[in-house]
Write a protein that holds these residues in place. Structure first.
Motif, mmCIF file in Angstrom:
data_model
loop_
_atom_site.group_PDB
_atom_site.id
_atom_site.type_symbol
_atom_site.label_atom_id
_atom_site.label_comp_id
_atom_site.label_asym_id
_atom_site.label_seq_id
_atom_site.Cartn_x
_atom_site.Cartn_y
_atom_site.Cartn_z
ATOM 1 N N HIS A 216 0.841 -1.203 0.000
ATOM 2 C CA HIS A 216 0.000 0.000 0.000
ATOM 3 C C HIS A 216 0.871 1.245 0.000
ATOM 4 O O HIS A 216 1.872 1.332 0.697
ATOM 5 C CB HIS A 216 -0.896 -0.002 1.236
ATOM 6 C CG HIS A 216 -1.637 1.288 1.432
ATOM 7 N ND1 HIS A 216 -2.768 1.598 0.716
ATOM 8 C CD2 HIS A 216 -1.400 2.347 2.244
ATOM 9 C CE1 HIS A 216 -3.201 2.793 1.085
ATOM 10 N NE2 HIS A 216 -2.388 3.266 2.006
ATOM 11 N N PHE A 217 0.466 2.229 -0.810
ATOM 12 C CA PHE A 217 1.170 3.514 -0.875
ATOM 13 C C PHE A 217 0.111 4.603 -0.858
ATOM 14 O O PHE A 217 -0.607 4.801 -1.840
ATOM 15 C CB PHE A 217 2.027 3.586 -2.145
ATOM 16 C CG PHE A 217 2.943 4.774 -2.207
ATOM 17 C CD1 PHE A 217 4.090 4.815 -1.432
ATOM 18 C CD2 PHE A 217 2.666 5.850 -3.031
ATOM 19 C CE1 PHE A 217 4.943 5.908 -1.478
ATOM 20 C CE2 PHE A 217 3.511 6.943 -3.086
ATOM 21 C CZ PHE A 217 4.653 6.976 -2.307
ATOM 22 N N GLY A 218 0.021 5.290 0.288
ATOM 23 C CA GLY A 218 -1.067 6.231 0.504
ATOM 24 C C GLY A 218 -1.182 7.330 -0.532
ATOM 25 O O GLY A 218 -2.283 7.778 -0.857
ATOM 26 N N ARG A 219 -0.055 7.776 -1.093
ATOM 27 C CA ARG A 219 -0.070 8.845 -2.094
ATOM 28 C C ARG A 219 -0.013 8.274 -3.512
ATOM 29 O O ARG A 219 0.330 8.984 -4.452
ATOM 30 C CB ARG A 219 1.117 9.793 -1.862
ATOM 31 C CG ARG A 219 1.157 10.413 -0.469
ATOM 32 C CD ARG A 219 2.239 11.465 -0.352
ATOM 33 N NE ARG A 219 3.544 10.971 -0.749
ATOM 34 C CZ ARG A 219 4.360 10.264 0.037
ATOM 35 N NH1 ARG A 219 3.972 9.941 1.261
ATOM 36 N NH2 ARG A 219 5.542 9.868 -0.401
ATOM 37 N N GLY A 220 -0.363 7.000 -3.638
ATOM 38 C CA GLY A 220 -0.233 6.331 -4.920
ATOM 39 C C GLY A 220 -1.403 6.542 -5.848
ATOM 40 O O GLY A 220 -2.314 7.332 -5.588
ATOM 41 N N GLY A 227 -9.528 -7.664 -7.847
ATOM 42 C CA GLY A 227 -10.890 -7.191 -7.982
ATOM 43 C C GLY A 227 -11.281 -6.045 -7.082
ATOM 44 O O GLY A 227 -12.444 -5.622 -7.076
ATOM 45 N N ARG A 228 -10.338 -5.506 -6.331
ATOM 46 C CA ARG A 228 -10.630 -4.419 -5.393
ATOM 47 C C ARG A 228 -9.695 -3.255 -5.666
ATOM 48 O O ARG A 228 -8.549 -3.437 -6.089
ATOM 49 C CB ARG A 228 -10.454 -4.890 -3.944
ATOM 50 C CG ARG A 228 -11.286 -6.109 -3.587
ATOM 51 C CD ARG A 228 -10.837 -6.719 -2.276
ATOM 52 N NE ARG A 228 -11.120 -5.853 -1.147
ATOM 53 C CZ ARG A 228 -10.600 -6.030 0.073
ATOM 54 N NH1 ARG A 228 -9.744 -7.007 0.291
ATOM 55 N NH2 ARG A 228 -10.918 -5.214 1.054
ATOM 56 N N GLN A 229 -10.185 -2.055 -5.374
ATOM 57 C CA GLN A 229 -9.359 -0.863 -5.589
ATOM 58 C C GLN A 229 -8.297 -0.758 -4.508
ATOM 59 O O GLN A 229 -8.565 -0.970 -3.324
ATOM 60 C CB GLN A 229 -10.221 0.397 -5.593
ATOM 61 C CG GLN A 229 -9.434 1.670 -5.906
ATOM 62 C CD GLN A 229 -10.333 2.866 -6.102
ATOM 63 O OE1 GLN A 229 -11.127 2.927 -7.017
ATOM 64 N NE2 GLN A 229 -10.208 3.839 -5.204
ATOM 65 N N ALA A 230 -7.088 -0.441 -4.928
ATOM 66 C CA ALA A 230 -5.972 -0.280 -4.003
ATOM 67 C C ALA A 230 -5.097 0.863 -4.486
ATOM 68 O O ALA A 230 -5.211 1.322 -5.631
ATOM 69 C CB ALA A 230 -5.162 -1.571 -3.923
ATOM 70 N N LYS A 231 -4.245 1.335 -3.604
ATOM 71 C CA LYS A 231 -3.278 2.370 -3.948
ATOM 72 C C LYS A 231 -1.918 1.716 -4.197
ATOM 73 O O LYS A 231 -1.451 0.911 -3.389
ATOM 74 C CB LYS A 231 -3.143 3.389 -2.814
ATOM 75 C CG LYS A 231 -4.383 4.241 -2.569
ATOM 76 C CD LYS A 231 -4.549 5.294 -3.645
ATOM 77 C CE LYS A 231 -5.682 6.255 -3.307
ATOM 78 N NZ LYS A 231 -5.893 7.265 -4.370
ATOM 79 N N ARG A 307 -2.212 -4.337 5.493
ATOM 80 C CA ARG A 307 -3.489 -3.814 4.988
ATOM 81 C C ARG A 307 -3.277 -3.263 3.574
ATOM 82 O O ARG A 307 -3.111 -2.077 3.378
ATOM 83 C CB ARG A 307 -4.037 -2.754 5.943
ATOM 84 C CG ARG A 307 -4.452 -3.308 7.300
ATOM 85 C CD ARG A 307 -4.933 -2.219 8.240
ATOM 86 N NE ARG A 307 -6.064 -1.494 7.640
ATOM 87 C CZ ARG A 307 -6.204 -0.184 7.639
ATOM 88 N NH1 ARG A 307 -5.245 0.586 8.166
ATOM 89 N NH2 ARG A 307 -7.236 0.389 7.094
ATOM 90 N N ARG A 308 -3.325 -4.169 2.597
ATOM 91 C CA ARG A 308 -3.086 -3.758 1.203
ATOM 92 C C ARG A 308 -4.246 -2.933 0.666
ATOM 93 O O ARG A 308 -4.062 -2.048 -0.171
ATOM 94 C CB ARG A 308 -2.894 -5.017 0.348
ATOM 95 C CG ARG A 308 -2.547 -4.723 -1.132
ATOM 96 C CD ARG A 308 -1.215 -4.026 -1.201
ATOM 97 N NE ARG A 308 -0.873 -3.636 -2.575
ATOM 98 C CZ ARG A 308 -1.220 -2.480 -3.151
ATOM 99 N NH1 ARG A 308 -1.954 -1.612 -2.452
ATOM 100 N NH2 ARG A 308 -0.851 -2.190 -4.377
ATOM 101 N N TRP A 309 -5.456 -3.222 1.116
ATOM 102 C CA TRP A 309 -6.640 -2.447 0.687
ATOM 103 C C TRP A 309 -7.100 -1.598 1.868
ATOM 104 O O TRP A 309 -7.302 -2.097 2.966
ATOM 105 C CB TRP A 309 -7.772 -3.385 0.277
ATOM 106 C CG TRP A 309 -7.423 -4.249 -0.899
ATOM 107 C CD1 TRP A 309 -7.589 -3.946 -2.212
ATOM 108 C CD2 TRP A 309 -6.872 -5.567 -0.876
ATOM 109 N NE1 TRP A 309 -7.171 -4.970 -3.002
ATOM 110 C CE2 TRP A 309 -6.717 -5.991 -2.215
ATOM 111 C CE3 TRP A 309 -6.483 -6.440 0.150
ATOM 112 C CZ2 TRP A 309 -6.209 -7.239 -2.560
ATOM 113 C CZ3 TRP A 309 -5.971 -7.677 -0.186
ATOM 114 C CH2 TRP A 309 -5.834 -8.065 -1.529
#
Length: 310
Positions: A216-220, A227-231, A307-309
Motif C-alpha cells: 500500500h502507498f497512501g499517495r499512490g 478485484g478491489r481498488q488499491a493504492k 493492509r493492502r486495501w
C-alpha cells in the motif's frame, strides 16, 4: 485533569520509545548474528515452526484472513486457513534465510539442478539480454517467497544494479541489515526525498533499477488488485516516463527441499497516452496485474499480513 494526565502519558511514551527501540534493536541484531552460526536449512525449518505457532495469536493473522477471504471468495474457510498458515511458515523461513543471505545464492547455469536456485525456462536468456543490451532497465518484484533473492541475481552475473529499499526504524537493525546486504546486492538506495533523482540518474547511466512495488502507498495511484481498488506506488512508471528503458518483473517461487525458482518476466510494455507518453496509472496497473498473476499461482508465499486495501 484528564488532559494533563494524557499529556503526561504521551510524554512518558515518547521518552521511553527510544529506550525500548534500542532494546528491541539489540535483541534483533543478536538473534540475526547468532542465527548465522547455525545450519541455514535446519534454522529455516525451526523458524517456520515458530512462526506457524505464534502467527495465529497476532493481530496480523486477522488481517491476513480478511485479505484472503476478499481476494478468494470462492475458497472455503479451511482453504483460507491452510494458505494463511503457509504465509506464516514462509515468513519464518525468510527471517532465517536473511541471516545467510550473503551466501544463499547458489546457481550453476550449466547444472541448475545441483544448486538451491533453479532458473525458469527462458529466464537466463532474458537476463543475458538485459545485461548485454548496453542500457538500463526497470525491474519490479514483490513480497513473494524470499523477496530478497532477486536483488542477488544481478551482481552475481555482472549486471550493474541499484535497489530501492526502506530503512528499518531501529538504527541498530538498519546497520546490521546493511552490513549483510552490502556484500552482494549492488548499490542500495534508501527511500529518501532524493531517491527518484538518484534512480533516474542511475537509469541514464545504464544501471538496472529494482524495487518492490506490491505494498500500500497512501499517495499512490488507483489500481485494481484482486478485484478491489488499491493504492500503488507509481514511482516505477514515473521513472519509465522520464527514461526510456525496458520494464521487467522478477519473482521467486519457493520449491521443496529448500530450493527456489527464479523467473524473469517478458517485457511489460508501458501504457501510453494520446501524446505517446507513458501513462503512469495505466502502466502501474499493468505491473500490478502481472504481480497478481504471480500471487495466484502460490498465494501461500505472498505477504498477506499488511493492509493492502484501505
Amino acid at each position: 485533569m484528564k488532559r494533563l494526565f494524557l499529556r503526561a502519558r504521551a510524554g512518558l511514551r515518547d521518552a521511553v520509545k527510544p529506550v525500548t527501540g534500542a532494546i528491541l534493536g539489540s535483541i534483533a541484531v543478536s538473534v540475526l548474528r547468532m542465527t548465522r552460526y547455525f545450519d541455514p536449512q535446519r534454522t529455516a525449518d525451526t523458524f517456520a515452526s515458530v512462526t506457524r505457532g505464534i502467527g495465529p495469536w497476532l493481530p496480523e493473522h486477522k488481517i491476513g484472513r480478511a485479505n484472503l477471504t476478499a481476494a478468494f471468495p470462492e475458497k472455503s474457510p479451511e482453504e483460507i486457513d491452510t494458505i494463511l498458515m503457509g504465509v506464516w511458515e514462509n515468513l519464518g523461513r525468510v527471517a532465517a534465510e536473511f541471516a545467510h543471505i550473503d551466501h544463499i545464492w547458489n546457481l550453476d547455469p550449466e547444472n541448475p539442478e545441483k544448486g538451491r536456485i533453479e532458473p525458469a525456462p527462458g529466464s537466463i536468456e532474458k537476463f543475458l539480454k538485459l545485461r548485454d543490451d548496453g542500457k538500463g532497465a526497470l525491474v519490479f518484484a514483490s513480497h513473494l517467497a524470499n523477496w530478497e533473492l532477486p536483488a542477488l541475481a544481478a551482481p552475481a552475473y555482472g549486471l550493474e544494479s541499484a535497489v530501492l529499499f526502506r530503512r528499518p526504524n531501529i538504527a541498530a537493525v538498519d546497520r546490521a541489515i546493511q552490513d549483510i546486504r552490502a556484500v552482494n546486492m549492488g548499490t542500495m538506495i534508501a527511500t529518501t526525498h532524493d531517491a527518484p533523482l538518484r534512480l533516474a540518474q542511475a537509469l541514464q547511466d545504464g544501471i538496472h533499477v529494482g524495487m518492490l512495488v506490491d505494498q500500500h502507498f497512501g499517495r499512490g495511484v488507483d489500481v485494481t488488485f484482486f478485484g478491489r481498488q488499491a493504492k500503488a506506488n507509481p514511482l516505477l512508471a514515473r521513472l519509465a516516463r522520464q527514461v526510456d528503458v525496458p520494464i521487467h518483473g522478477v519473482h521467486v517461487t519457493r520449491l521443496p527441499n529448500h530450493r527456489f525458482r527464479i523467473e524473469v518476466s517478458d517485457e511489460v510494455v508501458p501504457v501510453r497516452d494520446a501524446d505517446g507518453k507513458v501513462d503512469v496509472q495505466g502502466t502501474t496497473q499493468a505491473i500490478t496485474s502481472v504481480i497478481e498473476g504471480w500471487i495466484r499461482k502460490a498465494p501461500e508465499q505472498w505477504l498477506w499480513l499488511h493492509r493492502r486495501w484501505r
